[in-house]
Motif scaffolding. Sequence first.
Motif, PDB file in Angstrom:
ATOM      1  N   ILE A 156       0.867  -1.193   0.000  1.00 18.77           N
ATOM      2  CA  ILE A 156       0.000   0.000   0.000  1.00 18.77           C
ATOM      3  C   ILE A 156       0.900   1.239   0.000  1.00 18.77           C
ATOM      4  O   ILE A 156       1.826   1.328   0.809  1.00 18.77           O
ATOM      5  N   PRO A 199      -0.102   4.885   0.408  1.00 21.79           N
ATOM      6  CA  PRO A 199      -1.246   5.794   0.581  1.00 21.79           C
ATOM      7  C   PRO A 199      -1.058   7.166  -0.072  1.00 21.79           C
ATOM      8  O   PRO A 199      -1.996   7.674  -0.693  1.00 21.79           O
ATOM      9  N   PHE A 233      -1.309   6.008  12.875  1.00 21.95           N
ATOM     10  CA  PHE A 233      -2.158   7.029  12.255  1.00 21.95           C
ATOM     11  C   PHE A 233      -3.600   6.555  12.101  1.00 21.95           C
ATOM     12  O   PHE A 233      -4.537   7.261  12.454  1.00 21.95           O
TER      13      PHE A 233
HETATM   14  N1  FO1 Z   1      -6.907   6.696   6.401  1.00 20.25           N
HETATM   15  C1  FO1 Z   1      -7.715   6.493   7.457  1.00 20.25           C
HETATM   16  O1  FO1 Z   1      -7.818   7.366   8.315  1.00 20.25           O
HETATM   17  N2  FO1 Z   1      -8.404   5.296   7.606  1.00 20.25           N
HETATM   18  C2  FO1 Z   1      -8.332   4.300   6.692  1.00 20.25           C
HETATM   19  O2  FO1 Z   1      -8.959   3.254   6.874  1.00 20.25           O
HETATM   20  C3  FO1 Z   1      -7.505   4.514   5.540  1.00 20.25           C
HETATM   21  C4  FO1 Z   1      -7.408   3.584   4.527  1.00 20.25           C
HETATM   22  C5  FO1 Z   1      -6.637   3.871   3.368  1.00 20.25           C
HETATM   23  C6  FO1 Z   1      -6.576   2.966   2.317  1.00 20.25           C
HETATM   24  C7  FO1 Z   1      -5.828   3.249   1.182  1.00 20.25           C
HETATM   25  C8  FO1 Z   1      -5.115   4.458   1.104  1.00 20.25           C
HETATM   26  O3  FO1 Z   1      -4.391   4.739  -0.002  1.00 20.25           O
HETATM   27  C9  FO1 Z   1      -5.167   5.371   2.136  1.00 20.25           C
HETATM   28  C10 FO1 Z   1      -5.927   5.096   3.280  1.00 20.25           C
HETATM   29  N3  FO1 Z   1      -6.016   5.994   4.338  1.00 20.25           N
HETATM   30  C11 FO1 Z   1      -6.798   5.745   5.430  1.00 20.25           C
HETATM   31  C12 FO1 Z   1      -5.278   7.229   4.280  1.00 20.25           C
HETATM   32  C13 FO1 Z   1      -3.970   7.160   4.945  1.00 20.25           C
HETATM   33  O4  FO1 Z   1      -3.340   6.017   5.182  1.00 20.25           O
HETATM   34  C14 FO1 Z   1      -3.357   8.457   5.453  1.00 20.25           C
HETATM   35  O5  FO1 Z   1      -4.137   9.554   5.105  1.00 20.25           O
HETATM   36  C15 FO1 Z   1      -2.003   8.731   4.948  1.00 20.25           C
HETATM   37  O6  FO1 Z   1      -1.085   7.729   5.108  1.00 20.25           O
HETATM   38  C16 FO1 Z   1      -1.467  10.028   5.549  1.00 20.25           C
HETATM   39  O7  FO1 Z   1      -1.015  10.823   4.526  1.00 20.25           O
END
Ligand code: FO1
Length: 320
Positions: A47, A49, A155
Amino acid sequence: MHGNIVALTGGVGGAKLVLGLSHILKAEQLTAIVNTGDDFTHLGLPISPDLDTLMYTLAGVVNPETGWGCSDETWNFMQALEQLQAETWFQMGDRDLATHVVRAQLLAKPATLTQVTQTLCEHLSIRTRILPMSDTPVRTQVLTDRGRLDFQHYFVRDRAKPIVQQLEYTGIDKAAPSAAALSALQDPHLAGIVIAPSNPYLSIDPILAVPGMRTALQAAAAPLVAVSPIVGGTALKGPAAKIMSELGIEPSAAAVARHYGELLNGFIADERDRDSVFGANKPDLPLQFHDTIMHTLDDKIRVARTTLNFIQSIGGNRTE
Ligand code: FO1
Protein backbone atom coordinates in the motif's frame (compact mmCIF):
# COMPACT_ATOMS: atom_id res chain seq x y z
CA MET A 1 4.46 31.56 -19.09
CA HIS A 2 5.50 29.46 -16.10
CA GLY A 3 8.50 27.13 -16.26
CA ASN A 4 8.70 23.64 -14.83
CA ILE A 5 7.65 23.04 -11.23
CA VAL A 6 8.49 20.25 -8.79
CA ALA A 7 6.18 19.79 -5.80
CA LEU A 8 7.16 17.82 -2.70
CA THR A 9 4.02 16.38 -1.21
CA GLY A 10 2.42 13.92 1.17
CA GLY A 11 -1.27 13.02 1.33
CA VAL A 12 -4.55 14.88 1.27
CA GLY A 13 -3.48 18.54 1.85
CA GLY A 14 -0.59 18.36 -0.59
CA ALA A 15 -2.69 16.67 -3.27
CA LYS A 16 -5.08 19.64 -3.22
CA LEU A 17 -2.31 22.07 -4.16
CA VAL A 18 -0.89 19.70 -6.81
CA LEU A 19 -4.38 19.45 -8.33
CA GLY A 20 -4.54 23.26 -8.44
CA LEU A 21 -1.10 23.41 -10.08
CA SER A 22 -2.16 20.78 -12.63
CA HIS A 23 -4.98 23.07 -13.76
CA ILE A 24 -2.56 25.92 -14.53
CA LEU A 25 0.56 24.18 -15.82
CA LYS A 26 0.90 21.91 -18.81
CA ALA A 27 1.19 18.27 -17.78
CA GLU A 28 4.86 18.08 -18.80
CA GLN A 29 5.65 21.12 -16.61
CA LEU A 30 4.63 19.50 -13.32
CA THR A 31 6.35 16.75 -11.32
CA ALA A 32 5.31 15.62 -7.85
CA ILE A 33 7.84 13.91 -5.59
CA VAL A 34 5.78 11.98 -3.07
CA ASN A 35 6.40 10.69 0.45
CA THR A 36 6.58 6.90 0.66
CA GLY A 37 7.33 6.73 4.39
CA ASP A 38 3.64 5.92 4.97
CA ASP A 39 3.86 2.83 2.74
CA PHE A 40 3.31 -0.56 4.29
CA THR A 41 2.42 -4.14 3.50
CA HIS A 42 -1.10 -4.98 4.64
CA LEU A 43 -2.81 -8.34 4.16
CA GLY A 44 0.09 -9.16 1.85
CA LEU A 45 -0.51 -6.11 -0.35
CA PRO A 46 1.88 -3.20 -0.95
CA ILE A 47 0.00 0.00 0.00
CA SER A 48 1.35 3.44 -0.94
CA PRO A 49 -1.25 5.79 0.58
CA ASP A 50 0.26 9.13 -0.46
CA LEU A 51 0.93 8.00 -4.04
CA ASP A 52 -2.63 6.67 -4.24
CA THR A 53 -4.16 9.83 -2.76
CA LEU A 54 -2.40 11.96 -5.37
CA MET A 55 -3.25 9.55 -8.21
CA TYR A 56 -6.93 9.42 -7.26
CA THR A 57 -7.06 13.21 -6.79
CA LEU A 58 -5.53 13.95 -10.19
CA ALA A 59 -7.65 11.26 -11.86
CA GLY A 60 -10.79 12.87 -10.38
CA VAL A 61 -11.82 9.67 -8.60
CA VAL A 62 -10.84 10.51 -5.01
CA ASN A 63 -13.43 10.22 -2.25
CA PRO A 64 -14.29 13.90 -1.64
CA GLU A 65 -15.31 13.28 1.98
CA THR A 66 -12.13 11.60 3.20
CA GLY A 67 -9.63 12.95 0.65
CA TRP A 68 -8.20 9.39 0.33
CA GLY A 69 -9.62 6.26 -1.26
CA CYS A 70 -12.05 6.25 -4.19
CA SER A 71 -15.44 7.81 -4.71
CA ASP A 72 -18.39 5.51 -5.47
CA GLU A 73 -16.77 2.70 -3.51
CA THR A 74 -18.31 -0.62 -2.63
CA TRP A 75 -17.10 -2.51 0.44
CA ASN A 76 -17.61 -6.21 -0.34
CA PHE A 77 -13.94 -6.99 0.30
CA MET A 78 -14.05 -5.40 3.77
CA GLN A 79 -17.29 -7.23 4.60
CA ALA A 80 -15.74 -10.52 3.53
CA LEU A 81 -12.67 -9.79 5.65
CA GLU A 82 -14.89 -9.16 8.65
CA GLN A 83 -16.65 -12.48 8.17
CA LEU A 84 -13.28 -14.20 7.98
CA GLN A 85 -12.24 -12.40 11.18
CA ALA A 86 -9.31 -10.73 9.45
CA GLU A 87 -7.98 -7.26 10.29
CA THR A 88 -10.42 -4.53 9.27
CA TRP A 89 -8.95 -1.38 10.82
CA PHE A 90 -7.54 -0.24 7.46
CA GLN A 91 -10.42 0.49 5.10
CA MET A 92 -9.85 -0.66 1.53
CA GLY A 93 -12.79 -0.32 -0.83
CA ASP A 94 -13.18 -2.70 -3.75
CA ARG A 95 -11.92 -0.19 -6.32
CA ASP A 96 -8.97 0.83 -4.16
CA LEU A 97 -8.16 -2.85 -3.61
CA ALA A 98 -7.64 -3.27 -7.36
CA THR A 99 -4.86 -0.65 -7.26
CA HIS A 100 -3.00 -2.54 -4.53
CA VAL A 101 -3.40 -5.90 -6.29
CA VAL A 102 -2.12 -4.50 -9.59
CA ARG A 103 0.75 -2.74 -7.79
CA ALA A 104 1.72 -6.08 -6.20
CA GLN A 105 1.66 -7.82 -9.59
CA LEU A 106 3.70 -5.13 -11.31
CA LEU A 107 6.29 -4.93 -8.49
CA ALA A 108 6.74 -8.72 -8.72
CA LYS A 109 7.67 -8.56 -12.41
CA PRO A 110 10.06 -7.10 -11.06
CA ALA A 111 9.68 -3.34 -11.54
CA THR A 112 10.59 -0.33 -9.43
CA LEU A 113 7.93 1.65 -7.55
CA THR A 114 8.63 4.52 -9.99
CA GLN A 115 7.86 2.29 -12.99
CA VAL A 116 4.79 0.79 -11.32
CA THR A 117 3.43 4.24 -10.44
CA GLN A 118 3.97 5.39 -14.01
CA THR A 119 1.99 2.40 -15.31
CA LEU A 120 -0.85 3.01 -12.84
CA CYS A 121 -0.90 6.70 -13.84
CA GLU A 122 -1.10 5.78 -17.53
CA HIS A 123 -4.08 3.51 -16.84
CA LEU A 124 -5.78 6.30 -14.87
CA SER A 125 -5.02 8.81 -17.69
CA ILE A 126 -2.90 10.99 -15.37
CA ARG A 127 -0.35 13.02 -17.31
CA THR A 128 1.30 14.83 -14.39
CA ARG A 129 4.48 13.00 -13.40
CA ILE A 130 4.01 11.34 -9.99
CA LEU A 131 7.28 10.03 -8.55
CA PRO A 132 7.93 8.18 -5.31
CA MET A 133 10.70 9.91 -3.34
CA SER A 134 12.77 6.72 -3.56
CA ASP A 135 12.56 3.24 -5.03
CA THR A 136 14.07 1.86 -1.82
CA PRO A 137 11.51 1.15 0.90
CA VAL A 138 11.53 3.71 3.74
CA ARG A 139 9.12 3.16 6.62
CA THR A 140 8.15 5.88 9.08
CA GLN A 141 8.10 4.63 12.66
CA VAL A 142 6.55 6.62 15.46
CA LEU A 143 8.10 6.39 18.92
CA THR A 144 5.23 7.05 21.32
CA ASP A 145 4.11 6.73 24.93
CA ARG A 146 2.66 3.37 23.80
CA GLY A 147 5.96 2.20 22.29
CA ARG A 148 7.27 2.06 18.74
CA LEU A 149 4.50 1.97 16.15
CA ASP A 150 4.52 1.49 12.39
CA PHE A 151 3.12 4.64 10.82
CA GLN A 152 -0.28 3.29 9.73
CA HIS A 153 -0.77 1.62 13.13
CA TYR A 154 -0.16 4.99 14.77
CA PHE A 155 -2.16 7.03 12.25
CA VAL A 156 -5.12 4.89 11.25
CA ARG A 157 -5.46 2.04 13.77
CA ASP A 158 -4.68 4.19 16.84
CA ARG A 159 -6.16 7.39 15.28
CA ALA A 160 -2.97 9.40 15.99
CA LYS A 161 -3.86 9.31 19.71
CA PRO A 162 -0.52 8.07 21.15
CA ILE A 163 1.82 10.88 22.24
CA VAL A 164 4.68 11.25 19.76
CA GLN A 165 8.18 11.37 21.22
CA GLN A 166 10.26 10.89 18.10
CA LEU A 167 9.98 9.93 14.44
CA GLU A 168 12.28 7.52 12.67
CA TYR A 169 12.51 6.59 9.03
CA THR A 170 13.61 2.97 8.84
CA GLY A 171 15.62 2.11 5.75
CA ILE A 172 16.51 5.74 5.10
CA ASP A 173 20.28 5.05 5.29
CA LYS A 174 20.07 2.71 2.31
CA ALA A 175 17.69 4.91 0.33
CA ALA A 176 18.53 7.30 -2.49
CA PRO A 177 16.29 9.68 -4.40
CA SER A 178 14.73 7.92 -7.37
CA ALA A 179 16.61 8.62 -10.60
CA ALA A 180 13.52 10.36 -12.01
CA ALA A 181 13.21 12.60 -8.92
CA LEU A 182 16.87 13.60 -9.21
CA SER A 183 16.54 14.37 -12.88
CA ALA A 184 13.42 16.52 -12.23
CA LEU A 185 15.44 18.55 -9.72
CA GLN A 186 18.38 18.86 -12.12
CA ASP A 187 16.13 20.11 -14.95
CA PRO A 188 17.71 23.28 -16.42
CA HIS A 189 14.17 24.58 -17.12
CA LEU A 190 13.10 24.20 -13.50
CA ALA A 191 11.34 27.39 -12.39
CA GLY A 192 10.48 26.48 -8.84
CA ILE A 193 10.13 23.89 -6.12
CA VAL A 194 7.07 23.91 -3.89
CA ILE A 195 6.76 22.20 -0.53
CA ALA A 196 3.03 21.52 -0.42
CA PRO A 197 0.99 22.14 2.75
CA SER A 198 1.54 18.59 3.98
CA ASN A 199 2.54 17.56 7.48
CA PRO A 200 6.19 18.74 7.82
CA TYR A 201 7.13 15.91 10.19
CA LEU A 202 5.16 12.96 8.80
CA SER A 203 5.06 13.76 5.09
CA ILE A 204 7.84 16.14 4.08
CA ASP A 205 10.65 15.19 6.50
CA PRO A 206 10.88 11.61 5.13
CA ILE A 207 11.42 13.10 1.64
CA LEU A 208 14.06 15.53 2.95
CA ALA A 209 15.74 12.73 4.92
CA VAL A 210 16.49 10.64 1.82
CA PRO A 211 20.28 10.91 1.52
CA GLY A 212 21.11 13.22 -1.38
CA MET A 213 17.67 14.88 -1.51
CA ARG A 214 18.59 18.05 0.41
CA THR A 215 21.74 18.48 -1.65
CA ALA A 216 19.72 18.09 -4.85
CA LEU A 217 17.14 20.62 -3.63
CA GLN A 218 19.83 23.13 -2.71
CA ALA A 219 21.68 22.62 -5.99
CA ALA A 220 18.51 23.13 -8.04
CA ALA A 221 18.56 26.26 -10.15
CA ALA A 222 15.19 27.47 -8.89
CA PRO A 223 13.69 29.01 -5.76
CA LEU A 224 12.07 26.76 -3.18
CA VAL A 225 8.92 27.95 -1.43
CA ALA A 226 6.74 26.21 1.15
CA VAL A 227 3.03 26.65 1.80
CA SER A 228 2.17 26.43 5.50
CA PRO A 229 -0.06 23.55 6.58
CA ILE A 230 -0.72 25.37 9.86
CA VAL A 231 -3.46 27.98 9.75
CA GLY A 232 -4.31 30.03 12.81
CA GLY A 233 -2.23 27.74 15.04
CA THR A 234 -3.90 24.53 13.96
CA ALA A 235 -3.74 21.99 11.14
CA LEU A 236 -6.68 22.00 8.74
CA LYS A 237 -6.48 18.23 8.51
CA GLY A 238 -4.49 15.63 10.37
CA PRO A 239 -2.37 15.71 13.48
CA ALA A 240 0.38 18.21 12.49
CA ALA A 241 -0.42 20.69 15.30
CA LYS A 242 -0.82 17.90 17.87
CA ILE A 243 2.53 16.36 16.90
CA MET A 244 4.30 19.73 17.01
CA SER A 245 3.00 20.34 20.54
CA GLU A 246 4.06 16.84 21.63
CA LEU A 247 7.54 17.43 20.21
CA GLY A 248 7.74 20.68 22.21
CA ILE A 249 7.29 22.99 19.20
CA GLU A 250 4.65 25.70 19.26
CA PRO A 251 2.26 24.87 16.40
CA SER A 252 2.50 27.94 14.20
CA ALA A 253 3.22 28.83 10.60
CA ALA A 254 6.40 30.57 11.82
CA ALA A 255 7.61 27.32 13.40
CA VAL A 256 7.03 25.52 10.10
CA ALA A 257 9.12 28.17 8.31
CA ARG A 258 11.86 27.76 10.92
CA HIS A 259 11.67 23.97 10.53
CA TYR A 260 12.44 24.16 6.81
CA GLY A 261 15.11 26.74 7.60
CA GLU A 262 17.71 27.46 4.97
CA LEU A 263 16.03 25.31 2.33
CA LEU A 264 13.48 28.09 1.87
CA ASN A 265 13.67 31.00 -0.54
CA GLY A 266 10.12 32.04 0.31
CA PHE A 267 7.19 31.09 2.53
CA ILE A 268 3.43 31.34 2.07
CA ALA A 269 1.40 31.58 5.25
CA ASP A 270 -2.30 32.01 5.67
CA GLU A 271 -3.59 35.57 5.91
CA ARG A 272 -5.10 34.67 9.29
CA ASP A 273 -1.52 34.40 10.59
CA ARG A 274 -0.35 37.77 9.30
CA ASP A 275 -0.38 39.58 12.63
CA SER A 276 -0.65 36.92 15.27
CA VAL A 277 2.30 34.75 14.31
CA PHE A 278 4.74 36.76 12.33
CA GLY A 279 4.32 40.10 14.13
CA ALA A 280 7.58 40.28 16.04
CA ASN A 281 9.11 37.14 14.65
CA LYS A 282 9.36 37.50 10.87
CA PRO A 283 11.74 35.06 9.22
CA ASP A 284 14.36 36.77 7.10
CA LEU A 285 12.95 35.68 3.72
CA PRO A 286 10.20 36.68 1.29
CA LEU A 287 6.80 36.09 2.88
CA GLN A 288 3.43 35.96 1.19
CA PHE A 289 0.09 35.92 3.00
CA HIS A 290 -2.91 34.37 1.31
CA ASP A 291 -6.16 32.57 2.04
CA THR A 292 -4.68 29.06 1.88
CA ILE A 293 -7.83 27.10 2.73
CA MET A 294 -8.65 24.84 -0.23
CA HIS A 295 -12.20 23.50 -0.18
CA THR A 296 -13.27 23.98 -3.79
CA LEU A 297 -11.41 23.44 -7.05
CA ASP A 298 -11.36 27.23 -7.47
CA ASP A 299 -9.64 27.52 -4.07
CA LYS A 300 -6.98 25.02 -5.16
CA ILE A 301 -6.34 26.85 -8.41
CA ARG A 302 -6.23 30.21 -6.57
CA VAL A 303 -3.63 28.97 -4.04
CA ALA A 304 -1.65 27.35 -6.88
CA ARG A 305 -1.69 30.59 -8.87
CA THR A 306 -0.51 32.61 -5.86
CA THR A 307 2.28 30.07 -5.33
CA LEU A 308 3.42 30.29 -8.97
CA ASN A 309 3.28 34.10 -8.98
CA PHE A 310 5.26 34.18 -5.72
CA ILE A 311 7.89 31.87 -7.24
CA GLN A 312 8.05 34.10 -10.29
CA SER A 313 8.53 37.20 -8.14
CA ILE A 314 11.40 35.52 -6.27
CA GLY A 315 12.99 33.79 -9.21
CA GLY A 316 13.00 36.78 -11.57
CA ASN A 317 14.03 35.79 -15.08
CA ARG A 318 14.55 32.14 -14.07
CA THR A 319 10.79 31.55 -14.34
CA GLU A 320 10.32 32.78 -17.89
N1 FO1 B 1 -6.91 6.70 6.40
C1 FO1 B 1 -7.72 6.49 7.46
O1 FO1 B 1 -7.82 7.37 8.32
N2 FO1 B 1 -8.40 5.30 7.61
C2 FO1 B 1 -8.33 4.30 6.69
O2 FO1 B 1 -8.96 3.25 6.87
C3 FO1 B 1 -7.51 4.51 5.54
C4 FO1 B 1 -7.41 3.58 4.53
C5 FO1 B 1 -6.64 3.87 3.37
C6 FO1 B 1 -6.58 2.97 2.32
C7 FO1 B 1 -5.83 3.25 1.18
C8 FO1 B 1 -5.11 4.46 1.10
O3 FO1 B 1 -4.39 4.74 0.00
C9 FO1 B 1 -5.17 5.37 2.14
C10 FO1 B 1 -5.93 5.10 3.28
N3 FO1 B 1 -6.02 5.99 4.34
C11 FO1 B 1 -6.80 5.74 5.43
C12 FO1 B 1 -5.28 7.23 4.28
C13 FO1 B 1 -3.97 7.16 4.94
O4 FO1 B 1 -3.34 6.02 5.18
C14 FO1 B 1 -3.36 8.46 5.45
O5 FO1 B 1 -4.14 9.55 5.11
C15 FO1 B 1 -2.00 8.73 4.95
O6 FO1 B 1 -1.08 7.73 5.11
C16 FO1 B 1 -1.47 10.03 5.55
O7 FO1 B 1 -1.02 10.82 4.53
